[in-house]
Design a protein around this motif. Structure first.
Motif, PDB file in Angstrom:
ATOM      1  N   TYR A 173       0.840  -1.197   0.000  1.00 17.63           N
ATOM      2  CA  TYR A 173       0.000   0.000   0.000  1.00 17.63           C
ATOM      3  C   TYR A 173       0.873   1.244   0.000  1.00 17.63           C
ATOM      4  CZ  TYR A 173       1.062  -1.203   4.806  1.00 17.63           C
ATOM      5  OH  TYR A 173       1.726  -1.610   5.940  1.00 17.63           O
ATOM      6  N   ASP A 174       0.244   2.360  -0.334  1.00 14.70           N
ATOM      7  CA  ASP A 174       0.903   3.658  -0.429  1.00 14.70           C
ATOM      8  C   ASP A 174       0.896   4.344   0.943  1.00 14.70           C
ATOM      9  OD1 ASP A 174       2.131   5.791  -1.810  1.00 14.70           O
ATOM     10  OD2 ASP A 174       0.846   5.439  -3.550  1.00 14.70           O
ATOM     11  N   PHE A 175       1.428   5.580   0.985  1.00 11.55           N
ATOM     12  CA  PHE A 175       1.495   6.278   2.275  1.00 11.55           C
ATOM     13  C   PHE A 175       0.172   6.920   2.684  1.00 11.55           C
ATOM     14  CE2 PHE A 175       1.868   9.987  -0.388  1.00 11.55           C
ATOM     15  CZ  PHE A 175       1.413  11.041   0.387  1.00 11.55           C
ATOM     16  N   VAL A 176      -0.758   7.118   1.741  1.00 12.39           N
ATOM     17  CA  VAL A 176      -1.983   7.860   2.063  1.00 12.39           C
ATOM     18  C   VAL A 176      -2.937   7.060   2.957  1.00 12.39           C
ATOM     19  CG1 VAL A 176      -3.960   9.119   1.112  1.00 12.39           C
ATOM     20  CG2 VAL A 176      -1.741   9.248  -0.030  1.00 12.39           C
ATOM     21  N   PRO A 177      -3.185   5.747   2.714  1.00 10.58           N
ATOM     22  CA  PRO A 177      -4.120   4.994   3.563  1.00 10.58           C
ATOM     23  C   PRO A 177      -3.477   4.579   4.895  1.00 10.58           C
ATOM     24  CG  PRO A 177      -3.255   3.540   1.880  1.00 10.58           C
ATOM     25  CD  PRO A 177      -2.704   4.917   1.582  1.00 10.58           C
ATOM     26  N   TYR A 178      -3.282   5.573   5.751  1.00  9.77           N
ATOM     27  CA  TYR A 178      -2.605   5.356   7.038  1.00  9.77           C
ATOM     28  C   TYR A 178      -3.350   4.358   7.927  1.00  9.77           C
ATOM     29  CZ  TYR A 178      -6.245   8.369   8.933  1.00  9.77           C
ATOM     30  OH  TYR A 178      -7.462   8.891   9.297  1.00  9.77           O
ATOM     31  N   TRP A 179      -4.625   4.107   7.599  1.00  9.77           N
ATOM     32  CA  TRP A 179      -5.462   3.198   8.378  1.00  9.77           C
ATOM     33  C   TRP A 179      -5.319   1.739   7.949  1.00  9.77           C
ATOM     34  CZ3 TRP A 179      -7.991   1.806   4.003  1.00  9.77           C
ATOM     35  CH2 TRP A 179      -8.210   2.795   3.031  1.00  9.77           C
ATOM     36  N   LEU A 180      -4.614   1.507   6.863  1.00 14.04           N
ATOM     37  CA  LEU A 180      -4.596   0.156   6.282  1.00 14.04           C
ATOM     38  C   LEU A 180      -3.620  -0.825   6.931  1.00 14.04           C
ATOM     39  CD1 LEU A 180      -5.897  -1.628   4.189  1.00 14.04           C
ATOM     40  CD2 LEU A 180      -4.360  -0.686   2.451  1.00 14.04           C
ATOM     41  N   PRO A 181      -2.420  -0.422   7.358  1.00 13.32           N
ATOM     42  CA  PRO A 181      -1.499  -1.403   7.950  1.00 13.32           C
ATOM     43  C   PRO A 181      -2.106  -2.180   9.116  1.00 13.32           C
ATOM     44  CG  PRO A 181      -0.342   0.650   7.518  1.00 13.32           C
ATOM     45  CD  PRO A 181      -1.796   0.911   7.238  1.00 13.32           C
ATOM     46  N   ASP A 182      -2.765  -1.472  10.035  1.00 16.69           N
ATOM     47  CA  ASP A 182      -3.355  -2.158  11.186  1.00 16.69           C
ATOM     48  C   ASP A 182      -4.484  -3.093  10.772  1.00 16.69           C
ATOM     49  OD1 ASP A 182      -1.652  -1.142  13.068  1.00 16.69           O
ATOM     50  OD2 ASP A 182      -2.982   0.482  13.716  1.00 16.69           O
ATOM     51  N   ILE A 183      -5.260  -2.689   9.773  1.00 17.36           N
ATOM     52  CA  ILE A 183      -6.347  -3.543   9.286  1.00 17.36           C
ATOM     53  C   ILE A 183      -5.775  -4.837   8.712  1.00 17.36           C
ATOM     54  CG2 ILE A 183      -8.120  -3.769   7.494  1.00 17.36           C
ATOM     55  CD1 ILE A 183      -8.634  -0.722   7.881  1.00 17.36           C
ATOM     56  N   ALA A 184      -4.745  -4.701   7.866  1.00 17.25           N
ATOM     57  CA  ALA A 184      -4.141  -5.882   7.244  1.00 17.25           C
ATOM     58  C   ALA A 184      -3.532  -6.810   8.293  1.00 17.25           C
ATOM     59  CB  ALA A 184      -3.084  -5.449   6.235  1.00 17.25           C
ATOM     60  N   ASN A 219       2.173  -7.342   5.347  1.00 13.97           N
ATOM     61  CA  ASN A 219       1.983  -6.137   4.549  1.00 13.97           C
ATOM     62  C   ASN A 219       3.201  -5.233   4.567  1.00 13.97           C
ATOM     63  OD1 ASN A 219       1.374  -3.985   6.884  1.00 13.97           O
ATOM     64  ND2 ASN A 219       0.359  -5.931   7.391  1.00 13.97           N
ATOM     65  N   ALA A 220       3.284  -4.366   3.560  1.00 11.34           N
ATOM     66  CA  ALA A 220       4.409  -3.446   3.449  1.00 11.34           C
ATOM     67  C   ALA A 220       3.964  -2.139   2.824  1.00 11.34           C
ATOM     68  CB  ALA A 220       5.520  -4.065   2.606  1.00 11.34           C
ATOM     69  N   PHE A 221       4.614  -1.076   3.237  1.00 16.46           N
ATOM     70  CA  PHE A 221       4.505   0.210   2.552  1.00 16.46           C
ATOM     71  C   PHE A 221       5.403   0.127   1.331  1.00 16.46           C
ATOM     72  CE2 PHE A 221       6.639   4.629   2.650  1.00 16.46           C
ATOM     73  CZ  PHE A 221       5.813   5.124   1.661  1.00 16.46           C
ATOM     74  N   PHE A 222       4.824   0.284   0.138  1.00 15.34           N
ATOM     75  CA  PHE A 222       5.621   0.357  -1.082  1.00 15.34           C
ATOM     76  C   PHE A 222       5.787   1.819  -1.432  1.00 15.34           C
ATOM     77  CE2 PHE A 222       5.521  -0.014  -5.969  1.00 15.34           C
ATOM     78  CZ  PHE A 222       6.888   0.199  -6.027  1.00 15.34           C
TER      79      PHE A 222
END
Length: 470
Positions: free
Chosen positions: A118-129, A136-139
């Motif tokens: 995922y990108d840097f904008v969806p800051y809510w996504l790492p915890d969900i994944a 998961n990783a920030f690409f």
């Protein structure tokens, strides 16, 4: 099938900007070439506008369309940053944050995803994944140097704080913003209509991701990649520079006679003589800037091929026009187009010697894979940092500008173009561009980064039990 040959399924969720979506798509194609499955998630209109996937890879890349939630400040069809004036990008982030629930539902019901990027904008996504048991990783589509600089610092509250090197960078460097560059983007970094600043988004993504995948390579910026891993305390895995393949970039006009007429014009020019001018899908010069660029091109005496973007989205009413008589005076020597062009084909043409660019990383990579010398003129986002990075490595020459307001003159444009293209003192930039062609255009070196990245993912693929009830 042995463990090492496990077919992976990798999901991708880029930000709604073509400068982000295209590197994600390039990585998707390289991964699919190895026989792995990709799920590429974005909004309907953005997916419909992406370049066609080669038929051999199409069965392995699945596009998932999540409708963008309605936002009162956006028109129907405003789904990418290129569709809206810069001051409306903040509302695009509001709409994008509305994808949190649809994205959660999609991931919760997709039980075979091995890894999520995922990108840097969806800051809510790492915890969900992580809660769903999906590694998961920030690409990052930004270079390591840019991420090291942009990594949030508590003491950076004023624009001037971004014009100095952070204490966290232990070696001498010129990588920092000029005051006019940070002033143009300061509100989005520190807070806008979404109530979530870009700085906070990046901070949370860096804090919560399990790993950082990054568009870079050790041969280009080893010191920055080592520093980033040290600063984050988690793996930083370069995936290569993602130079696009020649057959890609097919656009709406390529099948007609459009490219033929462009090629005919380029064929008539001397080898290495033409300056290609383009500022990406988003950067739009002001009227004053446009005038100085045009008159600078005229003064330089060099042949030029200029792709000019005059509007940013359908609601952009700030019209910009070329100086009166400019096209007549440069007729034959210069070509100005305001429509889509096959940039890769143009940069690959032997008559092109240099590229006047906004310093967007994709454009820099495309130019250097063909050994084109770089003349740099940044406009937005991290482009100023890219300009410093490439200037520091003598791989690009920035047009001199006023530090405070970013203004420049037609004379500085003309002098910069002539220096990089023909003058003896600019030979270093021409030589460096050809040297970088051996790295940026080396498919074997770059491919090995994808192989190494997949090996990392394979060893960290989905093996966690979900923490969130599904």
């Amino acid at each position: 099938m042995g463990d090492d040959s496990h077919e992976l399924h990798i999901a991708m969720f880029p930000w709604l900007a073509f400068g982000h979506m295209m590197p994600y798509l390039e990585l998707a194609k390289l991964i699919a070439q190895k026989g792995h499955k990709i799920t590429f998630i974005s909004t309907p209109r953005n997916i419909d506008r992406l370049p066609r996937i080669p038929p051999s890879l199409a069965p392995l890349i699945n596009f998932v369309k999540l409708p963008l939630p309605h936002e009162v400040h956006l028109l129907e069809g405003d789904e990418a940053t290129a569709d809206v004036p810069y001051n409306k990008v903040q509302y695009l982030k509001v709409a994008f944050d509305g994808l949190k629930d649809p994205m959660t539902k999609f991931l919760a019901t997709s039980h075979d995803i091995d890894y999520l990027l995922y990108d840097f904008v969806p800051y809510w996504l790492p915890d969900i994944a992580t809660g769903l048991g999906i590694p998961n990783a920030f690409f990052s589509i930004f270079l390591g140097a840019a991420v090291c600089f942009l990594k949030p610092q508590e003491d950076r509250t004023e624009p001037e704080h971004f014009t100095v090197t952070p204490k966290s960078i232990p070696f001498p460097t010129t990588v920092k913003f000029k005051l006019f560059e940070i002033l143009r983007i300061f509100e989005s970094i520190t807070g806008d209509a979404s109530d979530v600043s870009d700085s906070y988004r990046l901070q949370e993504v860096l804090r919560c991701c399990q790993m950082v995948a990054i568009r870079s390579c050790m041969e280009f910026e080893p010191e920055w990649l080592h520093l980033l891993q040290e600063l984050l305390g988690k793996p930083v895995i370069p995936v290569g520079l993602l130079a696009p393949a020649e057959h890609d970039g097919a656009g709406p006009d390529e099948s007609s006679g459009t490219w033929k007429s462009m090629k005919d014009w380029l064929d008539k020019q001397e080898k290495g003589s033409v300056v290609y001018v383009a500022f990406g899908s988003e950067a739009k010069p002001s009227q004053v800037e446009l005038t100085e660029i045009a008159l600078g091109l005229e003064l330089s005496g060099l042949p030029f091929f200029w792709v000019l973007r005059t509007r940013r989205g359908s609601t952009d009413n700030e019209k910009i026009t070329l100086p009166e008589g400019f096209e007549d005076r440069t007729n034959g020597r210069g070509l100005v187009l305001t429509r889509w062009v096959p940039q890769l084909k143009i940069l690959a043409h032997d008559s092109v010697g240099g590229f006047l660019t906004h310093s967007g990383l994709s454009s820099l990579v495309e130019a250097l894979q063909h050994g084109r010398a770089l003349i740099l003129l940044s406009f937005l986002a991290e482009q100023g940092l890219n300009s410093r990075i490439f200037e520091e490595k003598k791989t690009g020459y920035p047009i001199p500008r006023d530090e405070f307001d970013g203004s420049f003159t037609r004379d500085s444009v003309a002098e910069s173009l002539r220096l990089v293209m023909v003058k003896e003192e600019g030979q270093i930039y021409r030589e460096k561009a050809m040297e970088m062609k051996g790295l940026f255009g080396n498919k074997d070196i770059q491919d090995q980064y994808v192989v190494n990245f997949l090996a990392y993912i394979r060893s960290h693929r989905r093996c966690l039990e979900p923490k969130i009830p599904v």
